[in-house]
Design an enzyme around this catalytic site. Sequence first.
Site, PDB file in Angstrom:
ATOM      1  N   TYR A 161       0.875  -1.456  -0.066  1.00 14.48           N
ATOM      2  CA  TYR A 161      -0.255   0.005  -0.097  1.00 14.48           C
ATOM      3  C   TYR A 161       0.822   1.207  -0.291  1.00 14.48           C
ATOM      4  O   TYR A 161       0.328   2.493  -0.157  1.00 14.48           O
ATOM      5  CB  TYR A 161      -0.736   0.117   1.268  1.00 14.48           C
ATOM      6  CG  TYR A 161      -1.804  -1.240   1.386  1.00 14.48           C
ATOM      7  CD1 TYR A 161      -3.131  -1.317   0.421  1.00 14.48           C
ATOM      8  CD2 TYR A 161      -1.831  -2.155   2.120  1.00 14.48           C
ATOM      9  CE1 TYR A 161      -4.088  -2.217   0.546  1.00 14.48           C
ATOM     10  CE2 TYR A 161      -2.700  -3.103   2.186  1.00 14.48           C
ATOM     11  CZ  TYR A 161      -3.724  -3.288   1.504  1.00 14.48           C
ATOM     12  OH  TYR A 161      -4.839  -4.176   1.338  1.00 14.48           O
TER      13      TYR A 161
ATOM     14  N   TYR B   7      -4.891  -1.194   9.886  1.00 11.27           N
ATOM     15  CA  TYR B   7      -5.494  -0.669   8.621  1.00 11.27           C
ATOM     16  C   TYR B   7      -6.420   0.665   8.747  1.00 11.27           C
ATOM     17  O   TYR B   7      -6.750   0.905   9.964  1.00 11.27           O
ATOM     18  CB  TYR B   7      -6.273  -1.651   7.972  1.00 11.27           C
ATOM     19  CG  TYR B   7      -5.589  -2.933   7.359  1.00 11.27           C
ATOM     20  CD1 TYR B   7      -4.718  -2.792   6.189  1.00 11.27           C
ATOM     21  CD2 TYR B   7      -5.317  -4.000   7.983  1.00 11.27           C
ATOM     22  CE1 TYR B   7      -3.865  -3.757   5.753  1.00 11.27           C
ATOM     23  CE2 TYR B   7      -4.733  -5.106   7.612  1.00 11.27           C
ATOM     24  CZ  TYR B   7      -3.817  -4.881   6.538  1.00 11.27           C
ATOM     25  OH  TYR B   7      -2.951  -5.957   5.791  1.00 11.27           O
TER      26      TYR B   7
ATOM     27  N   HIS C 142      -4.580   6.271  -1.046  1.00  9.74           N
ATOM     28  CA  HIS C 142      -4.864   6.284   0.175  1.00  9.74           C
ATOM     29  C   HIS C 142      -3.932   6.432   1.163  1.00  9.74           C
ATOM     30  O   HIS C 142      -4.449   6.744   2.435  1.00  9.74           O
ATOM     31  CB  HIS C 142      -5.669   4.757   0.341  1.00  9.74           C
ATOM     32  CG  HIS C 142      -6.862   4.823   1.320  1.00  9.74           C
ATOM     33  ND1 HIS C 142      -7.585   5.811   1.288  1.00  9.74           N
ATOM     34  CD2 HIS C 142      -7.419   3.651   1.844  1.00  9.74           C
ATOM     35  CE1 HIS C 142      -8.807   5.567   2.219  1.00  9.74           C
ATOM     36  NE2 HIS C 142      -8.796   4.358   2.518  1.00  9.74           N
TER      37      HIS C 142
END
Length: 204
Positions: free
Chosen positions: A26, A76, A31
């Site tokens: 990620y 998360y 994000h």
Amino acid sequence: MRLAIAMMAEIRQHLIVGIGNPGPVYALTRHNIGFMVVDQLVREYGLIGCRSRINAEIAEGNIAGVPVITAKPMAYMNRSGDPVSNIVRTHGIQCEDMVVIHDDIDLAYERLKIKEKGGDGGHNGLRSLIDALGTDDFVRVRMGVGRPEGDIGVVDYVLAEFDSNQRTMLGLFLSRAIEAAAAVLCEGAKAAMNRFNRKTLISR
């Protein structure tokens, strides 16, 4: 002398939080732009990383004389509230002295807006923070990543990396976010809003 001591006593420790998802898969996604800002801020101001039993990467130091902790929750996005609330309690941070940096699909890419408080706007990370802290009284630096075009879903879009055109302006965008966060600390949220919320896109 007494005035100087009183002024020093008023300088409370601030917390700058970048929210994102942990792990290399990620790392460069839209994000995670909050993580990217915190990483660059730590480097630019020479903040010192420190060990923590809290599920977060933490660094400490000063920005223009203001004592600061930076944090990247290693949970998360939709569970980031618990580590942040632990930091707030452990370090005695006032929620109004916290700045949260996050992606925002409702702003065009390169647009940045500072917001003093408010709801989560459908952002799972903000919702987790508000639920865990029991308040929405913290400053946000909203970093526009734009909305997907065509048949791309929102989740796929924010969990994808910036495209080649966006990457050309990413460094400047991150630098402006650092300036905005520092302005909140040193000048207050309202003054920072007046400086940054009216600015046009970097590329114009």
